[in-house]
Write an enzyme that holds these catalytic residues in place. Structure first.
Site, PDB file in Angstrom:
ATOM      1  NE  ARG A  58      44.195 -51.507 -38.139  1.00 40.87           N
ATOM      2  CZ  ARG A  58      44.957 -52.608 -38.147  1.00 40.87           C
ATOM      3  NH1 ARG A  58      46.084 -52.635 -37.480  1.00 40.87           N
ATOM      4  NH2 ARG A  58      44.578 -53.674 -38.826  1.00 40.87           N
ATOM      5  CG  ASP A 183      47.632 -32.642 -22.999  1.00 37.76           C
ATOM      6  OD1 ASP A 183      47.739 -31.737 -23.847  1.00 37.76           O
ATOM      7  OD2 ASP A 183      46.597 -33.305 -22.844  1.00 37.76           O
TER       8      ASP A 183
HETATM    9  N1  LCS Z   1      44.168 -32.934 -23.556  1.00 36.62           N
HETATM   10  C1  LCS Z   1      43.645 -31.730 -23.271  1.00 36.62           C
HETATM   11  C2  LCS Z   1      44.455 -30.749 -22.502  1.00 36.62           C
HETATM   12  C3  LCS Z   1      42.365 -31.423 -23.702  1.00 36.62           C
HETATM   13  O1  LCS Z   1      41.874 -30.202 -23.415  1.00 36.62           O
HETATM   14  C4  LCS Z   1      41.612 -32.387 -24.424  1.00 36.62           C
HETATM   15  C5  LCS Z   1      40.223 -32.126 -24.870  1.00 36.62           C
HETATM   16  C6  LCS Z   1      42.196 -33.626 -24.670  1.00 36.62           C
HETATM   17  C7  LCS Z   1      43.481 -33.859 -24.242  1.00 36.62           C
HETATM   18  C8  LCS Z   1      41.474 -34.696 -25.450  1.00 36.62           C
HETATM   19  O2  LCS Z   1      41.499 -34.377 -26.802  1.00 36.62           O
HETATM   20  P1  LCS Z   1      40.387 -34.872 -27.860  1.00 36.62           P
HETATM   21  O3  LCS Z   1      40.324 -36.355 -27.748  1.00 36.62           O
HETATM   22  O4  LCS Z   1      39.109 -34.219 -27.493  1.00 36.62           O
HETATM   23  O5  LCS Z   1      40.965 -34.415 -29.158  1.00 36.62           O
HETATM   24  N2  LCS Z   1      39.673 -30.998 -24.278  1.00 36.62           N
HETATM   25  C9  LCS Z   1      38.460 -30.557 -24.406  1.00 36.62           C
HETATM   26  C10 LCS Z   1      37.983 -29.391 -23.762  1.00 36.62           C
HETATM   27  O6  LCS Z   1      38.615 -28.725 -22.929  1.00 36.62           O
HETATM   28  N3  LCS Z   1      36.771 -29.161 -24.162  1.00 36.62           N
HETATM   29  O7  LCS Z   1      36.323 -30.128 -25.038  1.00 36.62           O
HETATM   30  C11 LCS Z   1      37.362 -31.095 -25.242  1.00 36.62           C
END
Ligand code: LCS
Length: 397
Positions: A58, A183
């Site tokens: 971890r 992001d």
């Molecule tokens: N940030 C963005 C811009 C995302 O599109 C997503 C997931 C996340 C963070 C979160 O990431 P994860 O924990 O899923 O790796 N976006 C998704 C989407 O547009 N469709 O399914 C998941």
């Protein structure tokens, strides 16, 4: 660590550890939960930070470390921390920089779970949140309070592709001594480098373009040594949203072709967006690569191209929009993006369902909005499938 000024080289070589024992070309997967110490003193020295070396899964792992160093190079910064999901990265970055009584300014539209984290959980924890239209500098300035610690945004925004001025927002954050977080999932470092534009921390859902093959859920945060150290020693260590060595390896493999994949995703999306824009059955197309899009002015300077995701509205009814999606033969109905397959989804009922109806309206996410994550198939096949589904749904325009 071999580092070049060229991203194409860094995706392959940056952060690469040399297997001095056997000379393996491919990075070894250190599938271990713990690391053996030579003696008690060595264990104690590692815990005290008096000696470099791995301790426990971890707290760090050699395969994961390679991924982190590679991502730091790709995002033009000092260090990175890898996580078991994009949400794990976002939550860990934010909680490392926010305490009860602090305030965060975020953009009105965000990925649904990021919005839910801020608007529901953080508020419950006593962290104040203001959602503002970040296209308007005055609104952002007006939202900042004496207890504001973080500015957080996605650009382009998931799902409606609004683009914000990163340099302007980074400058406000610097002026006010606020940590800025972008992001960068939709662009990847191939198309956009927020840190070069003055942002402090970049986060990614590595599930998307970074991995690129639809077989991993993971996240990454990139920033200064100080920021990453703080995250690793607080929220990553103690909340524990770590990535597995095996998943880190899959992303290292995916990154070797990142530039080729993202360029093709973006080229295909540009062609699809231009096709949709002139199609009689489509009323609106949201894609920053189109001259008609307000974000087009950032192409070339802030972002190299429009990326692989398009949102659009059909001229028909809600039922026809659903029939259109159900009539696709090659493109698949699935959330996520950045995979080889073209994925299509309905944000209001899927990725952005954590919003209430009113919150979705405020964020500009309509019930008839469809989002398509353009894949790597031949673009004629993607367009052919969309066109036949529009005919099947009887959307005449
Ligand atoms: N940030 C963005 C811009 C995302 O599109 C997503 C997931 C996340 C963070 C979160 O990431 P994860 O924990 O899923 O790796 N976006 C998704 C989407 O547009 N469709 O399914 C998941």
């Amino acid at each position: 660590m071999t580092q070049s000024k060229h991203l194409e080289t860094n995706t392959i070589h940056a952060g690469k550890m040399r297997d001095t024992q056997h000379g393996a070309l491919s990075t070894p997967i250190y599938q271990t939960s713990t690391f053996v110490f030579d003696n008690v003193q060595q264990g104690s020295n590692r815990f005290m930070g008096e000696e470099a070396g791995f301790i426990y899964g971890r707290l760090g792992n050699p395969t994961v470390r390679e991924l982190e160093q590679k991502m730091a190079a790709l995002e033009s910064t000092e260090d990175a921390a890898a996580f078991g999901s994009g949400m794990g990265a976002i939550c860990s970055v934010l909680l490392a920089n926010l305490n009860h009584g602090d305030h965060i300014v975020a953009s009105t539209a965000l990925y649904g779970c990021t919005f839910a984290l801020l608007n529901h959980k953080f508020k419950d924890l006593g962290i104040e949140v203001s959602f503002v239209d970040m296209e308007d500098e005055q609104l952002v300035r007006a939202a900042i309070q004496s207890n504001t610690k973080v500015i957080f945004l996605e650009t382009p925004v998931n799902p409606n592709l609004v683009v914000f001025d990163i340099k302007m927002l980074a400058a406000i954050a610097k002026e006010k001594s606020i940590v800025s977080v972008v992001d960068n999932t939709f662009m990847s470092p191939v198309l956009q480098n927020p840190i070069e534009l003055g942002i402090d921390i970049v986060v990614h859902s590595a599930t998307k373009y970074l991995n690129g093959h639809g077989d991993v859920v993971a996240g990454i945060a990139c920033g200064s040594n100080e920021q990453i150290q703080n995250i690793k020693l607080t929220t990553l260590k103690d909340m524990g949203a770590i990535i597995s060595p095996n998943d880190a390896w899959l992303i290292i493999r995916g990154l070797k072709t990142l530039h080729l994949r993202v360029e093709r995703h973006s080229q295909n999306a540009q062609v699809v967006a231009e096709h949709l824009e002139q199609h009689q059955s489509i009323s609106d197309v949201y894609y920053p690569g189109l001259e008609s899009h307000p974000g087009f002015k950032y192409i070339g300077d802030q972002m190299k191209a429009g990326g692989g995701v398009i949102a659009f509205e059909l001229k028909g009814t809600f039922e026809q929009a659903m029939l259109f999606m159900n009539s696709l033969k090659m493109c698949v109905i699935a959330v996520s993006l950045g995979d080889a397959e073209t994925l299509i989804q309905h944000p209001a009922s899927m990725t952005h369902s954590p919003y209430t109806d009113e919150e979705r309206r405020d964020a500009g996410i309509t019930d008839t909005l469809v989002r398509i994550a353009v894949g790597l198939e031949h673009v004629e096949d993607i367009i052919g499938d969309i066109d036949q589904a529009l005919v099947a749904a009887n959307i005449s325009g």
